[in-house]
Design a protein around this motif. Sequence first.
Motif, short mmCIF file in Angstrom:
data_model
loop_
_atom_site.label_atom_id
_atom_site.label_comp_id
_atom_site.label_asym_id
_atom_site.label_seq_id
_atom_site.Cartn_x
_atom_site.Cartn_y
_atom_site.Cartn_z
N GLY A 186 1.21 -1.30 -0.03
CA GLY A 186 0.03 -0.24 0.16
C GLY A 186 1.12 1.68 0.27
N PRO A 187 -0.29 2.12 -0.50
CA PRO A 187 0.78 3.32 -0.13
C PRO A 187 1.59 3.35 0.76
N GLY A 188 2.66 4.71 1.38
CA GLY A 188 3.74 4.74 2.56
C GLY A 188 4.08 3.29 2.86
N LYS A 189 4.14 2.81 2.42
CA LYS A 189 4.39 1.36 3.23
C LYS A 189 5.65 0.80 2.25
N PRO A 190 6.34 0.12 2.89
CA PRO A 190 7.52 -0.74 2.43
C PRO A 190 7.15 -1.81 1.42
N GLY A 191 7.96 -1.99 0.48
CA GLY A 191 7.80 -3.23 -0.47
C GLY A 191 8.35 -4.08 -0.52
N LEU A 192 7.65 -5.07 -0.78
CA LEU A 192 9.05 -6.72 -1.28
C LEU A 192 9.78 -7.47 -2.47
N VAL A 193 10.74 -7.90 -2.26
CA VAL A 193 10.75 -8.50 -3.54
C VAL A 193 10.80 -9.67 -3.60
N GLU A 194 9.95 -10.80 -4.17
CA GLU A 194 9.97 -12.15 -3.50
C GLU A 194 9.43 -12.84 -5.33
N PRO A 195 9.96 -13.51 -5.87
CA PRO A 195 11.10 -14.07 -5.50
C PRO A 195 12.12 -12.74 -7.26
N MET A 196 13.44 -12.46 -6.79
CA MET A 196 14.09 -12.33 -7.85
C MET A 196 15.27 -13.34 -8.80
N GLY A 197 15.47 -13.69 -9.50
CA GLY A 197 16.33 -14.80 -9.81
C GLY A 197 16.43 -14.36 -11.73
N VAL A 198 17.96 -15.00 -11.82
CA VAL A 198 18.99 -14.51 -12.84
C VAL A 198 19.26 -15.87 -13.62
N HIS A 199 18.79 -15.63 -15.18
CA HIS A 199 19.56 -17.01 -15.95
C HIS A 199 20.60 -17.81 -15.81
N ALA A 200 20.75 -18.93 -15.48
CA ALA A 200 22.40 -19.35 -15.03
C ALA A 200 22.74 -18.37 -15.96
#
Length: 288
Positions: A214-228
């Motif tokens: 929500g606005p004014g709240k911290p967001g989350l990274v879930e998931p992040m990945g890079v191809h080998a």
Amino acid sequence: MTIVLGTPTAGGVREAMGALREWQYDGAPMQLHPGDIGWNYRFGTAETAAVVRTWSRGGRILAVGMQDSPTVLRMTVAPDAFRDEELARRLVEDLSLPERGVLPAGAVSVEAPLGLLLHDLLTKDDWGVDEPWTPLFRDLADEVEDPGVRIEAIGPEQAQDFADVLRSAFDTSRPTRAYWHAMSAGPFHADARCLGAYDDQGNPAAVVTVWSAGPGKPGLVEPMGVHADHRGRGYGRAITVAGAAALRELGSSSVRVCTPSSNVGGVATYRAAGFEARPEIGDRIRKA
């Protein structure tokens, strides 16, 4: 009033998510985020409801947990209940007694934010501390820089790209295109943005899903990945920066992520994307 442990219905998960949104703030320690439950919807609506636990008193939710696996619980507590003794003692009971349906007998682990009275009581009960994780945060008050590579929104046509990158990044066969379709059909997907980074030949190099609280709240990274096939070329930094920009557009005040400290490359990638590392944390473990 008695504290009540509950497993919400599929519709009842909304109330738990509402509590989690309310409890997020920039100064909070790393804790369970609405996006953690949102990402779990890749397994289905009923399946997600079945792994959520709530602890309530007088009709108010005081704590929310999610079984990340049968032996792992990720949880957090309302900010004004961090040192609530009645709640802490009830949590210890429910975490320790298999018949309560939270954790089984034997070796288990609990992820909970620092500062909870729960940690003091678990220590007295001889629970240990597992391998360290590194929380990382980035403030989003200022405009986010250009990621420097081609970024596209992941939609139905790119669902296979999403799956291919995650399978390669985490060396697993589990992610399929159905993951993206199930997640996007979940009731909280409007809070998410799923992005892909592509090389000059149009091959998917990295993907990220970010979640707003929500606005004014911290967001989350879930998931992040890079191809080998694309590691070491800056795509992890680029896709993380793109995710931060997407969260800023959604009104997020900051973005956070937590990765095993042993994942030196992952920590370096997030640092390169403008994240600052906070003191290490560790899950609480009970050995068999």
